[in-house]
Design a protein around this motif. Sequence first.
Motif, mmCIF file in Angstrom:
data_model
loop_
_atom_site.group_PDB
_atom_site.id
_atom_site.type_symbol
_atom_site.label_atom_id
_atom_site.label_comp_id
_atom_site.label_asym_id
_atom_site.label_seq_id
_atom_site.Cartn_x
_atom_site.Cartn_y
_atom_site.Cartn_z
ATOM 1 N N HIS A 23 38.474 32.780 -3.970
ATOM 2 C CA HIS A 23 38.975 31.617 -3.235
ATOM 3 C C HIS A 23 40.154 31.019 -3.976
ATOM 4 N N ALA A 24 40.854 30.184 -3.287
ATOM 5 C CA ALA A 24 42.035 29.557 -3.883
ATOM 6 C C ALA A 24 41.606 28.566 -4.967
ATOM 7 N N ALA A 25 42.491 28.343 -5.912
ATOM 8 C CA ALA A 25 42.219 27.367 -6.961
ATOM 9 C C ALA A 25 42.118 25.982 -6.350
ATOM 10 N N GLU A 26 41.175 25.218 -6.853
ATOM 11 C CA GLU A 26 40.996 23.876 -6.322
ATOM 12 C C GLU A 26 42.067 22.940 -6.862
ATOM 13 N N GLU A 27 42.404 21.953 -6.056
ATOM 14 C CA GLU A 27 43.407 20.968 -6.442
ATOM 15 C C GLU A 27 42.810 20.012 -7.469
ATOM 16 N N ASP A 28 43.589 19.693 -8.498
ATOM 17 C CA ASP A 28 43.141 18.749 -9.515
ATOM 18 C C ASP A 28 43.294 17.339 -8.975
ATOM 19 N N VAL A 29 42.180 16.708 -8.635
ATOM 20 C CA VAL A 29 42.215 15.357 -8.085
ATOM 21 C C VAL A 29 41.738 14.335 -9.112
ATOM 22 N N SER A 30 41.662 14.737 -10.385
ATOM 23 C CA SER A 30 41.199 13.824 -11.408
ATOM 24 C C SER A 30 42.228 12.737 -11.711
ATOM 25 N N LYS A 31 43.484 13.001 -11.374
ATOM 26 C CA LYS A 31 44.531 12.010 -11.606
ATOM 27 C C LYS A 31 44.901 11.368 -10.277
ATOM 28 N N ALA A 32 44.833 10.065 -10.242
ATOM 29 C CA ALA A 32 45.218 9.341 -9.034
ATOM 30 C C ALA A 32 46.731 9.202 -8.973
ATOM 31 N N ASP A 33 47.249 8.960 -7.781
ATOM 32 C CA ASP A 33 48.678 8.730 -7.624
ATOM 33 C C ASP A 33 49.066 7.461 -8.380
ATOM 34 N N PRO A 34 50.235 7.453 -9.011
ATOM 35 C CA PRO A 34 50.684 6.231 -9.683
ATOM 36 C C PRO A 34 50.865 5.097 -8.670
ATOM 37 N N ALA A 35 50.522 3.903 -9.078
ATOM 38 C CA ALA A 35 50.629 2.744 -8.182
ATOM 39 C C ALA A 35 52.068 2.534 -7.718
ATOM 40 N N ARG A 36 53.033 2.924 -8.554
ATOM 41 C CA ARG A 36 54.434 2.706 -8.186
ATOM 42 C C ARG A 36 54.827 3.480 -6.935
ATOM 43 N N TRP A 37 54.063 4.508 -6.594
ATOM 44 C CA TRP A 37 54.380 5.265 -5.389
ATOM 45 C C TRP A 37 54.144 4.446 -4.135
ATOM 46 N N TYR A 38 53.351 3.407 -4.246
ATOM 47 C CA TYR A 38 52.981 2.631 -3.066
ATOM 48 C C TYR A 38 53.621 1.249 -3.024
ATOM 49 N N LYS A 39 54.482 0.955 -3.975
ATOM 50 C CA LYS A 39 55.208 -0.310 -3.968
ATOM 51 C C LYS A 39 56.483 -0.127 -3.154
ATOM 52 N N PRO A 40 56.747 -1.059 -2.245
ATOM 53 C CA PRO A 40 57.975 -0.914 -1.453
ATOM 54 C C PRO A 40 59.214 -1.067 -2.334
ATOM 55 N N ASP A 41 60.218 -0.298 -2.020
ATOM 56 C CA ASP A 41 61.485 -0.394 -2.759
ATOM 57 C C ASP A 41 62.610 -0.562 -1.750
ATOM 58 N N ASP A 42 62.537 -1.657 -1.012
ATOM 59 C CA ASP A 42 63.493 -1.858 0.070
ATOM 60 C C ASP A 42 64.712 -2.681 -0.308
ATOM 61 N N THR A 43 64.896 -2.943 -1.583
ATOM 62 C CA THR A 43 66.135 -3.577 -2.038
ATOM 63 C C THR A 43 66.837 -2.581 -2.960
ATOM 64 N N PRO A 44 68.141 -2.673 -3.077
ATOM 65 C CA PRO A 44 68.848 -1.724 -3.953
ATOM 66 C C PRO A 44 68.321 -1.743 -5.395
ATOM 67 N N LYS A 45 68.055 -2.929 -5.922
ATOM 68 C CA LYS A 45 67.594 -3.032 -7.301
ATOM 69 C C LYS A 45 66.193 -2.431 -7.462
ATOM 70 N N ALA A 46 65.309 -2.729 -6.519
ATOM 71 C CA ALA A 46 63.953 -2.175 -6.589
ATOM 72 C C ALA A 46 63.990 -0.654 -6.476
ATOM 73 N N ARG A 47 64.834 -0.149 -5.612
ATOM 74 C CA ARG A 47 64.982 1.305 -5.446
ATOM 75 C C ARG A 47 65.474 1.927 -6.752
ATOM 76 N N TYR A 48 66.457 1.326 -7.372
ATOM 77 C CA TYR A 48 66.998 1.829 -8.630
ATOM 78 C C TYR A 48 65.929 1.805 -9.729
ATOM 79 N N GLN A 49 65.205 0.691 -9.832
ATOM 80 C CA GLN A 49 64.163 0.577 -10.857
ATOM 81 C C GLN A 49 63.085 1.642 -10.662
ATOM 82 N N ASN A 50 62.737 1.906 -9.423
ATOM 83 C CA ASN A 50 61.750 2.943 -9.138
ATOM 84 C C ASN A 50 62.267 4.320 -9.554
ATOM 85 N N LEU A 51 63.523 4.608 -9.263
ATOM 86 C CA LEU A 51 64.102 5.890 -9.653
ATOM 87 C C LEU A 51 64.162 6.039 -11.171
ATOM 88 N N VAL A 52 64.443 4.947 -11.875
ATOM 89 C CA VAL A 52 64.478 4.989 -13.342
ATOM 90 C C VAL A 52 63.074 5.265 -13.889
#
Length: 106
Positions: A23-52
């Motif tokens: 069977h295929a290798a199982e996905e490693d789900v022991s690490k949760a997604d970083p919280a920053r992935w779910y913070k909106p970045d709808d301003t130029p500065k927030a978008r830049y900070q997220n990219l950094v």
Amino acid sequence: MKKNILAVSFLVASATLCAPFAHAAEEDVSKADPARWYKPDDTPKARYQNLVKEANAAYGEALQACKGMRGKQAKSCRGDAGAAKKADMERAKRIYKDYKETAPAA
């Protein structure tokens, strides 16, 4: 002829017995997604900070991958990681500049 039948029956039996374990290798789900992935970045500065943050996180992971290496290989790995971070930071600046120019005035 009997040898061929015996060999084929052995292969069929082996494939039948091993099939449930292939069977295929199982996905490693022991690490949760970083919280920053779910913070909106709808301003130029927030978008830049997220990219950094993302560039720094990628750089940290690249350095971790270099830890097991020695000598020239480690030096090259760290150099590649630094070059990738530099490229990511330049890309973040370009995106920030473009986004700032096209973002609606608040």
